[in-house]
Motif scaffolding. Structure first.
Motif, mmCIF file in Angstrom:
data_model
loop_
_atom_site.group_PDB
_atom_site.id
_atom_site.type_symbol
_atom_site.label_atom_id
_atom_site.label_comp_id
_atom_site.label_asym_id
_atom_site.label_seq_id
_atom_site.Cartn_x
_atom_site.Cartn_y
_atom_site.Cartn_z
ATOM 1 N N ILE C 72 0.840 -1.197 0.000
ATOM 2 C CA ILE C 72 0.000 0.000 0.000
ATOM 3 C C ILE C 72 0.876 1.248 0.000
ATOM 4 O O ILE C 72 0.633 2.196 -0.756
ATOM 5 C CB ILE C 72 -0.956 -0.007 1.212
ATOM 6 N N VAL C 73 1.937 1.247 0.820
ATOM 7 C CA VAL C 73 2.841 2.400 0.852
ATOM 8 C C VAL C 73 3.483 2.604 -0.516
ATOM 9 O O VAL C 73 3.498 3.707 -1.062
ATOM 10 C CB VAL C 73 3.934 2.199 1.925
ATOM 11 N N SER C 75 2.479 1.583 -3.525
ATOM 12 C CA SER C 75 1.604 2.006 -4.621
ATOM 13 C C SER C 75 1.021 3.389 -4.363
ATOM 14 O O SER C 75 0.630 4.067 -5.313
ATOM 15 C CB SER C 75 0.506 0.970 -4.885
ATOM 16 N N ASN C 76 0.959 3.824 -3.090
ATOM 17 C CA ASN C 76 0.597 5.217 -2.831
ATOM 18 C C ASN C 76 1.559 6.150 -3.540
ATOM 19 O O ASN C 76 1.154 7.104 -4.206
ATOM 20 C CB ASN C 76 0.668 5.511 -1.326
ATOM 21 N N VAL C 79 1.092 5.889 -7.444
ATOM 22 C CA VAL C 79 -0.093 6.560 -7.965
ATOM 23 C C VAL C 79 0.051 8.077 -7.843
ATOM 24 O O VAL C 79 -0.311 8.823 -8.763
ATOM 25 C CB VAL C 79 -1.368 6.064 -7.232
ATOM 26 N N ALA C 80 0.616 8.552 -6.729
ATOM 27 C CA ALA C 80 0.833 9.994 -6.569
ATOM 28 C C ALA C 80 1.720 10.511 -7.698
ATOM 29 O O ALA C 80 1.482 11.580 -8.264
ATOM 30 C CB ALA C 80 1.470 10.280 -5.215
ATOM 31 N N PRO C 118 -3.931 1.326 -3.695
ATOM 32 C CA PRO C 118 -4.183 2.297 -4.755
ATOM 33 C C PRO C 118 -3.630 1.772 -6.075
ATOM 34 O O PRO C 118 -2.576 1.153 -6.092
ATOM 35 C CB PRO C 118 -3.408 3.532 -4.301
ATOM 36 N N GLY C 119 -4.369 2.004 -7.159
ATOM 37 C CA GLY C 119 -3.863 1.575 -8.458
ATOM 38 C C GLY C 119 -4.510 0.311 -8.967
ATOM 39 O O GLY C 119 -4.460 0.037 -10.158
#
Lengths: 117, 92, 162
Positions: C72-73, C75-76, C79-80, C118-119
């Motif tokens: 999660i970290v 892909s955060n 995506v950002a 995310p993503g």
């Protein structure tokens, strides 16, 4: 803002960094909502705010209030637990609804329905 | 020194979240489709909740409670709206 | 006797914990009311007749949780970066993944993992052919994504739930 002066310097800096990181992630997420081109791309953007964004913000809040009150306060964790449980459900439902509507209209951009969905 | 830094950081964070909320509102107004608007409403709820979690500025834990209620309402609202988009009615 | 009054001890304990957190106190009255609520609500949950979950490997479940947090970290950040760069060449699209996992709880956990990251987002699932449809924001290579989901998440879930 006199109560904030009770925070020791290390806690003040830690809270400042956490708050900024959380707000920045939520900001980028909403920016994505505005910038990305179609619905299925946009649906990915708000997850930034609901995962790491919320985590940083809650960490800031927990640090701040725990140090201020001199005892651990984990009350904010409830928001985090609630949000981690509910966000996947809302997003999944919303995507399914969008897919259903697109298929009803016969859109060519989405895959066709599978037999046992 | 570190306290004025914290004060500035909290204000910057609040401005960022307000901007995030206005982006969601723009997307809600623009659409183009109903699902885009519902998605934007959900994001608006989350940003409002985060904004309230910075009760740090006032030092009051009451805001956290309000944040929890907003998160709850946002969840129920989005689920009901998605259901509506899919079937045309909320309760079958 | 205990089975009758406490059919779901973990659920009851969690409800009590949430009640204590909400009230922010450990006074005897709060604990009593919380315990009553926990037991009553767990009994109501039992009326739904949920299928029994069998978790075989708690250690692996913990490891999977850590892996998901790490993903999660990561892909955060990814995506950002995509949002800030305004990359117009970025291709997103659907990917169909044939699954071997059939356990309902395993599938539910997989759905939460994929959607929380995310993503990627869970779109739909064909229970007959056991095919999962996901949408990926940055779909470079579909085969690559199928492989990632199967190796990283499905394999541990198979060991945990089946």
């Amino acid at each position: 803002m006199n109560h904030l002066d009770d925070l020791p310097p290390w806690a003040a800096i830690l809270v400042a960094v956490l708050v900024l990181l959380g707000a920045l992630l939520a900001f980028v997420g909403s920016l994505g909502l505005l910038r990305l081109k179609n619905f299925y791309k946009r649906v990915h953007a708000p997850t930034l705010g609901t995962t790491l964004g919320t985590f940083f913000m809650l960490a800031a809040s927990i640090t701040c209030f725990s140090v201020l009150h001199g005892r651990p306060i984990f009350y904010e964790i409830l928001i985090g637990v609630f949000l981690t449980l509910t966000t996947p459900i809302t997003l999944m439902l919303l995507v399914r609804a969008a897919l259903y509507r697109d298929r009803e209209e016969g859109s060519a951009d989405v895959p066709q329905a599978m037999p046992h969905e | 020194m570190s306290h004025s830094l914290l004060g500035a950081a909290v204000i910057v964070a609040q401005v960022l979240l307000l901007l995030a909320m206005s982006f969601s509102i723009i997307r809600m107004a623009r659409g183009p489709r109903a699902q885009d608007r519902v998605l934007a409403l959900d994001a608006l709820y989350v940003n409002a909740m985060l904004l309230l979690t910075i009760g740090i500025r006032t030092g009051s834990l009451l805001y956290v409670e309000a944040g929890l209620i907003i998160a709850l309402l946002g969840f129920a609202g989005t689920v009901a709206l998605s259901k509506f988009l899919m079937r045309g009615q909320v309760i079958e | 006797m205990i089975r009758r009054w406490l059919p779901y001890p973990i659920l009851s304990a969690l409800l009590l914990l949430i009640w204590l957190l909400l009230n922010q106190s450990v006074a005897p009255g709060t604990i009593l009311l919380g315990a009553l609520l926990g037991i009553a609500l767990a009994k109501v949950f039992g009326l739904l007749r949920p299928p029994k979950a069998h978790v075989h490997n708690y250690r692996l479940l913990g490891l999977l949780f850590l892996r998901v947090v790490y993903d999660i970290v990561r892909s955060n950040i990814a995506v950002a970066r995509i949002i800030l760069r305004r990359d117009s060449r970025m291709q997103s699209g659907f990917a169909a993944i044939p699954l071997t996992l059939t356990d309902h709880y395993g599938l539910a956990v997989l759905a939460c993992i994929i959607t929380s990251t995310p993503g990627t987002i869970w779109v739909s699932y064909d229970s007959g052919a056991n095919i999962l449809l996901i949408h990926v924001l940055d779909l470079v290579d579909e085969a690559d994504w199928i492989d990632t989901i199967k190796q990283r998440y499905e394999r541990p879930l198979l060991e945990i739930f089946q």
